[in-house]
Motif scaffolding. Structure first.
Motif, PDB file in Angstrom:
ATOM      1  N   THR A  52       0.823  -1.213   0.000  1.00 32.37           N
ATOM      2  CA  THR A  52       0.000   0.000   0.000  1.00 32.37           C
ATOM      3  C   THR A  52       0.851   1.256   0.000  1.00 32.37           C
ATOM      4  O   THR A  52       0.657   2.164  -0.820  1.00 32.37           O
ATOM      5  CB  THR A  52      -0.939   0.004   1.219  1.00 32.37           C
ATOM      6  N   PHE A  53       1.800   1.328   0.909  1.00 32.81           N
ATOM      7  CA  PHE A  53       2.608   2.538   1.028  1.00 32.81           C
ATOM      8  C   PHE A  53       3.595   2.682  -0.127  1.00 32.81           C
ATOM      9  O   PHE A  53       3.846   3.797  -0.593  1.00 32.81           O
ATOM     10  CB  PHE A  53       3.331   2.559   2.377  1.00 32.81           C
ATOM     11  N   PHE A  58       7.066  10.170   3.812  1.00 31.90           N
ATOM     12  CA  PHE A  58       5.716   9.872   3.334  1.00 31.90           C
ATOM     13  C   PHE A  58       4.834   9.432   4.497  1.00 31.90           C
ATOM     14  O   PHE A  58       3.697   9.903   4.641  1.00 31.90           O
ATOM     15  CB  PHE A  58       5.755   8.769   2.269  1.00 31.90           C
ATOM     16  N   PHE A  59       5.347   8.552   5.335  1.00 35.21           N
ATOM     17  CA  PHE A  59       4.578   8.095   6.495  1.00 35.21           C
ATOM     18  C   PHE A  59       4.266   9.255   7.440  1.00 35.21           C
ATOM     19  O   PHE A  59       3.136   9.379   7.939  1.00 35.21           O
ATOM     20  CB  PHE A  59       5.354   7.008   7.240  1.00 35.21           C
ATOM     21  N   ALA A  60       5.244  10.130   7.675  1.00 37.00           N
ATOM     22  CA  ALA A  60       5.042  11.242   8.602  1.00 37.00           C
ATOM     23  C   ALA A  60       4.032  12.248   8.066  1.00 37.00           C
ATOM     24  O   ALA A  60       3.149  12.710   8.796  1.00 37.00           O
ATOM     25  CB  ALA A  60       6.374  11.930   8.898  1.00 37.00           C
ATOM     26  N   VAL A  61       4.135  12.597   6.778  1.00 40.29           N
ATOM     27  CA  VAL A  61       3.184  13.540   6.177  1.00 40.29           C
ATOM     28  C   VAL A  61       1.790  12.929   6.116  1.00 40.29           C
ATOM     29  O   VAL A  61       0.793  13.587   6.415  1.00 40.29           O
ATOM     30  CB  VAL A  61       3.656  13.970   4.769  1.00 40.29           C
ATOM     31  N   ALA A  62       1.702  11.649   5.743  1.00 38.95           N
ATOM     32  CA  ALA A  62       0.401  10.978   5.703  1.00 38.95           C
ATOM     33  C   ALA A  62      -0.238  10.955   7.089  1.00 38.95           C
ATOM     34  O   ALA A  62      -1.458  11.097   7.228  1.00 38.95           O
ATOM     35  CB  ALA A  62       0.557   9.556   5.167  1.00 38.95           C
ATOM     36  N   ALA A  67      -6.572   3.536   0.652  1.00 42.73           N
ATOM     37  CA  ALA A  67      -5.842   2.376   1.167  1.00 42.73           C
ATOM     38  C   ALA A  67      -4.833   2.793   2.239  1.00 42.73           C
ATOM     39  O   ALA A  67      -4.648   2.101   3.250  1.00 42.73           O
ATOM     40  CB  ALA A  67      -5.132   1.653   0.028  1.00 42.73           C
ATOM     41  N   VAL A  68      -4.179   3.940   2.023  1.00 44.08           N
ATOM     42  CA  VAL A  68      -3.254   4.461   3.028  1.00 44.08           C
ATOM     43  C   VAL A  68      -4.017   4.828   4.295  1.00 44.08           C
ATOM     44  O   VAL A  68      -3.583   4.526   5.414  1.00 44.08           O
ATOM     45  CB  VAL A  68      -2.488   5.690   2.488  1.00 44.08           C
ATOM     46  N   TYR A  69      -5.165   5.463   4.116  1.00 42.32           N
ATOM     47  CA  TYR A  69      -5.983   5.825   5.277  1.00 42.32           C
ATOM     48  C   TYR A  69      -6.351   4.579   6.078  1.00 42.32           C
ATOM     49  O   TYR A  69      -6.282   4.582   7.318  1.00 42.32           O
ATOM     50  CB  TYR A  69      -7.254   6.548   4.840  1.00 42.32           C
ATOM     51  N   ALA A  70      -6.743   3.523   5.399  1.00 42.27           N
ATOM     52  CA  ALA A  70      -7.150   2.290   6.081  1.00 42.27           C
ATOM     53  C   ALA A  70      -5.993   1.702   6.886  1.00 42.27           C
ATOM     54  O   ALA A  70      -6.182   1.233   8.022  1.00 42.27           O
ATOM     55  CB  ALA A  70      -7.668   1.277   5.064  1.00 42.27           C
ATOM     56  N   GLN A  71      -4.794   1.725   6.312  1.00 42.04           N
ATOM     57  CA  GLN A  71      -3.633   1.200   7.025  1.00 42.04           C
ATOM     58  C   GLN A  71      -3.309   2.045   8.257  1.00 42.04           C
ATOM     59  O   GLN A  71      -3.007   1.513   9.331  1.00 42.04           O
ATOM     60  CB  GLN A  71      -2.423   1.153   6.085  1.00 42.04           C
TER      61      GLN A  71
END
Length: 266
Positions: free
Chosen positions: A190-191, A222-226, A243-247
């Motif tokens: 996903t990421f 990317f993880f930090a900004v998301a 999908a990112v939101y779900a994770q």
């Protein structure tokens, strides 16, 4: 109430601590009116106040230059820092102790090693950074500006705390220690897909991006900004990267879309 004497003692000890050191009700009410905390129910607000109070007390605060540290500084930072950990094991907020706070963006110098092994020193103006097993470094000017916005789409504190959580596996790489019920391959797929798509759009000069272009720097950013968008602009993140939101929802054990029912633009 408690069948386990150890749990009963820990509860008594925590309650005694809160009676002495809890963030004041008036100050806490001010903070809870900020946009990212809207929609938290009474139980969540009480839990967050408890975590933030422990955070304020346990961390060692280092104001720099002309900054005069106040209860407002500490409480605002602590509330944002603990929001991602609201439903996580409290140990994830521990393992480090120092918070360095500058009055304005600060210069930082780091060494970079390229593929050939050449080391170069790079200087940059930052509004925050997180060190592995080391301090959380922030600057107040940006934090204050974010707190004054009606519809903030970012939080430097949450961004840097996401790095801290990411470093739970020993380094910041966009893969924090997942829960047992989460799939590592699914997270990676996903990421990776979302990160590569964003990189491609940034490289081609796309005007409309799902996240800030800075998220295309590397998987850790990317993880930090998301994570910032997850807590500050959950509807926008879900719309562009469901999908990112779900994770992230599975990782943080939260669903901010339910707390912030009305999408906001930025």
């Amino acid at each position: 109430m408690f069948s386990n004497p150890w749990r009963a003692w820990r509860h008594w000890r925590r309650q005694r601590f809160l009676r002495r050191y809890a963030i004041g009700h008036s100050l806490w009410a001010q903070i809870m009116r900020l946009p990212m905390f809207v929609g938290l129910d009474a139980v969540e607000r009480a839990r967050l106040r408890e975590l933030a109070s422990v955070f304020v007390h346990d961390k060692v605060w280092h104001p720099k230059e002309t900054l005069v540290l106040t209860d407002w500084h500490r409480a605002l930072i602590a509330a944002q820092a603990c929001l991602p950990g609201l439903n996580l094991d409290e140990k994830r907020l521990q393992g480090w102790r120092d918070i360095i706070l500058y009055p304005a963006p600060f210069w930082a110098e780091h060494e970079q090693v390229d593929e050939a092994g050449v080391v170069t020193a790079e200087r940059a103006v930052l509004d925050g950074e997180a060190w592995l097993d080391g301090p959380l470094v922030l600057e107040w000017q940006t934090l204050e500006h974010e707190a004054q916005r009606r519809h903030p789409h970012r939080s430097v504190v949450i961004h840097e705390m996401a790095h801290k959580l990411d470093m739970g596996n020993g380094r910041a790489n966009g893969m924090p220690p997942l829960h047992p019920d989460q799939s590592r391959p699914e997270w990676t797929e996903t990421f990776s897909r979302a990160f590569e798509n964003l990189q491609t759009r940034v490289e081609h000069g796309a005007r409309h991006l799902s996240l800030d272009a800075y998220a295309a720097t590397n998987p850790a950013e990317f993880f930090a900004v998301a994570s910032e968008f997850f807590f500050c602009q959950p509807h926008a993140l879900h719309q562009h990267e469901p999908a990112v939101y779900a994770q992230l929802s599975a990782f943080y054990r939260q669903d901010p879309r339910q707390r912030l029912p009305h999408p906001v633009s930025f």
